[in-house]
Design a protein around this motif. Sequence first.
Motif, mmCIF file in Angstrom:
data_model
loop_
_atom_site.group_PDB
_atom_site.id
_atom_site.type_symbol
_atom_site.label_atom_id
_atom_site.label_comp_id
_atom_site.label_asym_id
_atom_site.label_seq_id
_atom_site.Cartn_x
_atom_site.Cartn_y
_atom_site.Cartn_z
ATOM 1 N N UNK A 124 0.779 -1.314 -0.085
ATOM 2 C CA UNK A 124 0.054 -0.080 -0.101
ATOM 3 C C UNK A 124 0.938 1.376 -0.021
ATOM 4 N N UNK A 125 1.843 1.131 0.864
ATOM 5 C CA UNK A 125 3.009 2.427 0.884
ATOM 6 C C UNK A 125 3.592 2.620 -0.571
ATOM 7 N N UNK A 126 3.860 1.551 -1.115
ATOM 8 C CA UNK A 126 4.642 1.482 -2.500
ATOM 9 C C UNK A 126 3.498 2.275 -3.547
ATOM 10 N N UNK A 127 1.953 2.130 -3.279
ATOM 11 C CA UNK A 127 1.176 2.371 -4.196
ATOM 12 C C UNK A 127 0.577 4.000 -3.955
ATOM 13 N N UNK A 128 1.251 4.670 -2.566
ATOM 14 C CA UNK A 128 0.842 5.937 -2.375
ATOM 15 C C UNK A 128 1.540 6.979 -3.310
ATOM 16 N N UNK A 129 0.890 7.659 -4.061
ATOM 17 C CA UNK A 129 1.666 8.717 -4.602
ATOM 18 C C UNK A 129 1.167 10.107 -4.088
ATOM 19 N N UNK A 130 1.915 11.043 -4.417
ATOM 20 C CA UNK A 130 1.658 12.458 -4.046
ATOM 21 C C UNK A 130 0.803 13.255 -5.088
ATOM 22 N N UNK A 131 -0.155 13.588 -4.538
ATOM 23 C CA UNK A 131 -0.861 14.584 -5.806
ATOM 24 C C UNK A 131 -0.933 15.925 -5.393
ATOM 25 N N UNK A 132 -0.416 17.004 -6.056
ATOM 26 C CA UNK A 132 -0.365 18.228 -5.815
ATOM 27 C C UNK A 132 -1.699 18.775 -5.730
ATOM 28 N N UNK A 133 -1.524 19.795 -4.608
ATOM 29 C CA UNK A 133 -2.916 20.544 -4.386
ATOM 30 C C UNK A 133 -3.056 21.606 -5.601
ATOM 31 N N UNK A 134 -4.124 21.858 -5.766
ATOM 32 C CA UNK A 134 -4.722 23.090 -6.858
ATOM 33 C C UNK A 134 -3.817 24.211 -6.703
#
Length: 369
Positions: free
Chosen positions: A42-52
């Motif tokens: 699960x940690x490997x699949x966490x990606x950081x999404x930029x805020x608007x």
Amino acid sequence: MGRGLLACARRGSRGLDRALRRRLCRVVLRAFRRKRAAHASARARIVNVLSLARIAAIRADPARCTRPLEPSPVDRTRPFLPEDQTQLYYTPGYRLLNFEQRLRYNQLFALRVNEYIMMLERDFVEPVLRSVRARAAQFGSAALVEALAAMREEEARHYEAFAALNRQCEPAAYAGSDHWFMRLKPYERLSLRAMQAGARWLPFALWIIIAMEESSIGLATAMLRAGETALGPLDLHFLAVHREHAKDEARHIHVDVHLVRACVHTLPRPWRRVNARLFLGFMRDMTAPKADGTGARVVRRLLVEHPELAAHEAELISGLVALRDDADFQHSVFNRRLNPLAFALFDEEPALADLGRVLKAYERSAADF
């Protein structure tokens, strides 16, 4: 005698207790390891999404935005793409081509790639984004609508950049049209129009858009890392156009995530299942090269320019068609390393649990079900 039997019974009981404890420890340890592996996955699949807000700040920095490039002569003695970014490379028929033929195939296929990006930008992304604007405003925010508007403007400029690049490469071929290979069939145009018209309630196209935009970034990255290839170094101007294109796309993919969450995740569950089925069908078609598809048109153009290969047409085309079942090719098109945000979104959608049947590189761990 009685005391001896009692002592033996006690020793046997203690031995049994130790055996049970050891067995229980093994069971607990296995369960812990499975849980730890699931958490690691699960940690490997966490990606950081930029805020608007962060997306807007990056967009305000000219150095991190696509800039127009002055026209520059294209070196026809150089390849335009790494070889493994072409279809024929994954077929047995590629070995039939000599250096000159491989180089020309590479250049022709690169023009087809540019046309594909152009088609995505103008005929696919723009109409879909226009159609989902109202839903983005309803379930998203003013910042999302603003990011969406900026994205549409940038996509229009991308189209012109790739059209200009193709005209530089083949002035005669693109004198009357921006499309040499990407000629959509009537049913394909009808499908696009239906998708655009129904995007408010059938926004599955957003999943397609993020996957394709991430792939274009992956292509630019592969080009930057290519260095000296078997066909020589890549043409510098071709490389520069794709590098600049990737700057905007690096922001767009994060806007795509916000759009999916506003426009797809807010749908009722039955509608999400409908969108998932349509998405699976579209991707199944997209990842299966056809005998009359754009990749085959590139091969047939190569045969026109190199008629000495004409006797191998059937073998070359059948090799392309067979790529629908070729694991190496399928993994090169979409995979979790190349498409981390898209795959993370796929993970979030229960209705896409069987996506691996279509995208061969997609796997969902048991912990995700």
